[in-house]
Design an enzyme around this catalytic site. Structure first.
Site, PDB file in Angstrom:
ATOM      1  N   GLY A 114       0.838  -1.198   0.000  1.00  0.00           N
ATOM      2  CA  GLY A 114       0.000   0.000   0.000  1.00  0.00           C
ATOM      3  C   GLY A 114       0.863   1.234   0.000  1.00  0.00           C
ATOM      4  O   GLY A 114       2.063   1.166   0.303  1.00  0.00           O
ATOM      5  N   ASP A 170     -16.416 -11.504 -22.996  1.00  0.00           N
ATOM      6  CA  ASP A 170     -17.181 -11.685 -21.757  1.00  0.00           C
ATOM      7  C   ASP A 170     -18.633 -12.082 -22.041  1.00  0.00           C
ATOM      8  O   ASP A 170     -19.154 -13.040 -21.465  1.00  0.00           O
ATOM      9  CB  ASP A 170     -17.169 -10.405 -20.904  1.00  0.00           C
ATOM     10  N   HIS A 227       7.739  -7.724  -3.791  1.00  0.00           N
ATOM     11  CA  HIS A 227       6.413  -8.083  -4.315  1.00  0.00           C
ATOM     12  C   HIS A 227       6.475  -9.402  -5.096  1.00  0.00           C
ATOM     13  O   HIS A 227       6.886  -9.413  -6.249  1.00  0.00           O
ATOM     14  CB  HIS A 227       5.892  -6.969  -5.231  1.00  0.00           C
ATOM     15  N   LYS A 237     -10.386 -11.763 -15.890  1.00  0.00           N
ATOM     16  CA  LYS A 237     -10.430 -11.914 -17.346  1.00  0.00           C
ATOM     17  C   LYS A 237      -9.700 -13.182 -17.822  1.00  0.00           C
ATOM     18  O   LYS A 237     -10.191 -13.877 -18.706  1.00  0.00           O
ATOM     19  CB  LYS A 237      -9.779 -10.681 -17.985  1.00  0.00           C
ATOM     20  N   CYS A 278       5.205  -6.228   1.591  1.00  0.00           N
ATOM     21  CA  CYS A 278       5.583  -4.810   1.581  1.00  0.00           C
ATOM     22  C   CYS A 278       4.885  -4.062   2.735  1.00  0.00           C
ATOM     23  O   CYS A 278       5.182  -4.338   3.895  1.00  0.00           O
ATOM     24  CB  CYS A 278       5.281  -4.208   0.209  1.00  0.00           C
ATOM     25  N   TYR A 279       3.942  -3.200   2.452  1.00  0.00           N
ATOM     26  CA  TYR A 279       3.255  -2.515   3.552  1.00  0.00           C
ATOM     27  C   TYR A 279       2.635  -3.537   4.510  1.00  0.00           C
ATOM     28  O   TYR A 279       2.626  -3.337   5.733  1.00  0.00           O
ATOM     29  CB  TYR A 279       2.158  -1.583   3.014  1.00  0.00           C
ATOM     30  N   GLU A 329       4.071 -11.009  -6.265  1.00  0.00           N
ATOM     31  CA  GLU A 329       2.947 -11.141  -7.205  1.00  0.00           C
ATOM     32  C   GLU A 329       3.236 -10.601  -8.600  1.00  0.00           C
ATOM     33  O   GLU A 329       2.494 -10.870  -9.533  1.00  0.00           O
ATOM     34  CB  GLU A 329       1.699 -10.452  -6.618  1.00  0.00           C
TER      35      GLU A 329
END
Ligand code: XMP
Length: 521
Positions: free
Chosen positions: A60, A235, A177, A377, A87-88, A179
């Site tokens: 964050g 979609d 991070h 998605k 992280c945060y 991710e």
């Protein structure tokens, strides 16, 4: 909605990072269902209700050293499940459990190297002791003293506590991070957390989702009728096929063809859904009506508004002709319903809502069916493959609702549309042949309202300019131009000028977003 409680679930608490959604996507790629909540929603009752197998605290923008900055609810550390702070998330965990965090001159942004200094379940064999790992960092503050029970398991130049562990409680923290794609070993690390440490089974697959979604749709809809607006995009296409599998002829699809689609797209929609899938489909060719209302209009906002309002009017009229409809189905995705957290300037929560055919459900007194509401998605694409949709529809670049009208700056006419369609088809064909189409977020041709002089054969030409655009992006919010090879650009330009009457010059757009936008209008 699918009953996700039947699956092992990971809860991600969002502290406002730009990349929180990536955590959820990575966890799900490992076959584990995950949800993103605003950090302050996780009180004892909510946690007990959701019963996560583990909790991840996101990064964050705030500083733990500030007094009014966000903290994880105490219930998170009392829930008896493993916690991973990123992280945060790592910093607030340390701060809240008795460690210390300080602001720091030695900031780390971007690529960094960490050294693994101790064995830990979080690392397993993937990140051996003594090895170095490339990671992505983005921090100003850093942990300077650990809470009781924790030990350091990796260090970097800027972060003496780059990764920490309290194995007894199953609490872990990483300053980097895992991710993002720039941390190559990050995916394995997250999977070790979800599978080895939290004990998740990896039971979230699109094959499984398909059968659960079919059951859930049947439960919701019963014997009633459902309508769905097909757009030609992935979609609505996936939603249509899934619904049809669940409720067969109770579903009617309405395809409002505004005449602003790309070459061959309208025919493909009709052939695929009516022809191949045998789905009841109302195809309204409203091209003339849309061209009439665009005649003489060159203001971009007026074009958008007229197209949007008329689209709803036409859809509405057709829907009213189908008697006994109780439900409107929409291809709403999970990113449309995540509550976003704005931490800077005080916590404020906004809920984005998404209505493809805005206003219609209320006006017609329809309930919504949103079978893709839990999916990202990439999961929708995987589900589409599972349902047998053709690859070229599943991998299709995003396409704006107002279609080619916003790729013809100024007045839209049938002649200009015909010219643009031909140029666009050549461009996309060449990108596919070069194997680049799937690497690009969006690529398209734009027909400029500018004529320039050229020479063709022995005579002078005075024709339109065509601009080509190709961008990389992850969400359409920011983008960069794609560095197409010059020889490919040259080949495309030659083909367009030779084969499309009305265009005698081709240019390539190298603007990033910001400051540009992806579309030209
Ligand atoms: P911009 O041009 O704003 O586009 O950088 C960001 C993304 O949104 C799409 N886009 C639209 N989609 N209606 C839509 O449904 C619109 O009016 C519209 N305008 C832009 C654009 O194609 C890109 O993916």
């Amino acid at each position: 909605m699918v009953d996700t409680a039947a699956h092992d679930r990971i809860l991600i608490l969002d502290f406002g990072s730009q990349v929180t959604q990536l955590i959820a996507r990575r966890v799900r790629e490992g076959g584990v269902y995950s949800e993103i909540w605003p950090y302050d929603r996780a009180d004892t009752a909510a946690l007990a209700g959701f019963a996560p197998r583990g909790i991840i605290l996101s990064g964050g923008p705030a500083s733990v050293t500030g007094s009014a900055t966000p903290r994880a609810p105490d219930a998170v550390f009392a829930a008896g499940v493993p916690v991973l702070g990123i992280c945060y998330g790592q910093q607030t965990m340390c701060h809240q459990l008795g460690g210390r965090v300080e602001g720091d001159d030695h900031r780390e942004f971007g690529r960094a190297e960490v050294s693994v200094t101790a064995d830990a379940r979080l690392f397993g064999a993937d990140w051996p002791v003594g090895g170095r790992q490339t990671v992505w960092m983005s921090h100003g503050d850093r942990v300077v003293a650990l809470p009781d029970g924790f030990r350091t398991i990796a260090v970097s130049d800027g972060a003496p506590f780059a990764a920490i562990a309290d194995e007894a409680r199953g609490f872990y923290g990483v300053q980097f991070h895992p991710e993002v794609a720039h941390t190559p070993g990050g995916r394995a690390l997250l999977q070790r957390f979800t599978h080895e440490i939290c004990g998740c089974r990896g039971d979230w697959t699109m094959a499984q989702f398909r059968s659960e979604a079919v059951a859930a749709i049947r439960r919701q809809v019963g014997g009633d009728r459902v309508i769905l607006g097909l757009s030609g995009g992935v979609d609505s296409a996936v939603a249509a096929v899934l619904l049809h599998e669940a409720i067969g002829a109770q579903l009617t699809c309405i395809f409002v063809d505004h005449g602003l689609l790309r070459d061959g797209e309208a025919a493909q929609v009709v052939d695929l859904f009516r022809g191949h899938y045998n789905i009841p489909l109302v195809h309204i060719d409203a091209t003339d009506r849309f061209l009439d209302l665009l005649a003489g209009v060159d203001d971009p906002e007026t074009k958008r508004k007229r197209i949007g309002a008329t689209f709803i009017e036409v859809f509405d009229g057709e829907a009213a002709k189908i008697g006994g409809v109780r439900f409107l189905a929409q291809g709403t995705l999970y990113p449309d319903v995540i509550e976003s957290v704005s931490v800077v300037g005080g916590p404020s929560v906004t809920i984005k809502s998404h209505h493809n055919v805005g206003g219609l459900p209320e006006r017609m007194n329809l309930a919504l069916v949103e079978p893709l509401r839990e999916l990202f998605k990439d999961e929708v694409r995987a589900l589409g493959r599972e349902l047998g949709l053709p690859d070229d529809m599943i991998g299709r670049h995003p396409f704006p609702g107002p279609g080619l009208a916003i790729r013809i700056p100024g007045e839209v006419t049938a002649d200009k549309l015909a010219i643009l369609r031909k140029a666009d088809r050549i461009y996309l064909e060449e990108l596919r042949t070069a194997g680049l189409y799937d690497e690009i977020w969006q690529a398209f041709a734009v027909l400029l309202p500018v004529r320039t002089v050229g020479v063709m054969g022995d005579s002078r030409s005075y024709d339109y300019v065509c601009a080509l655009r190709a961008v990389t992006s992850t969400d359409g919010m920011t983008a960069d131009f794609y560095p197409l090879p010059h020889d490919l650009l040259g080949r495309i330009a030659t083909r367009i000028v030779n084969q499309v009457a009305g265009i005698n010059r081709v240019v390539y757009d190298v603007t990033a977003k910001p400051p540009g936008t992806i579309e030209w209008e």
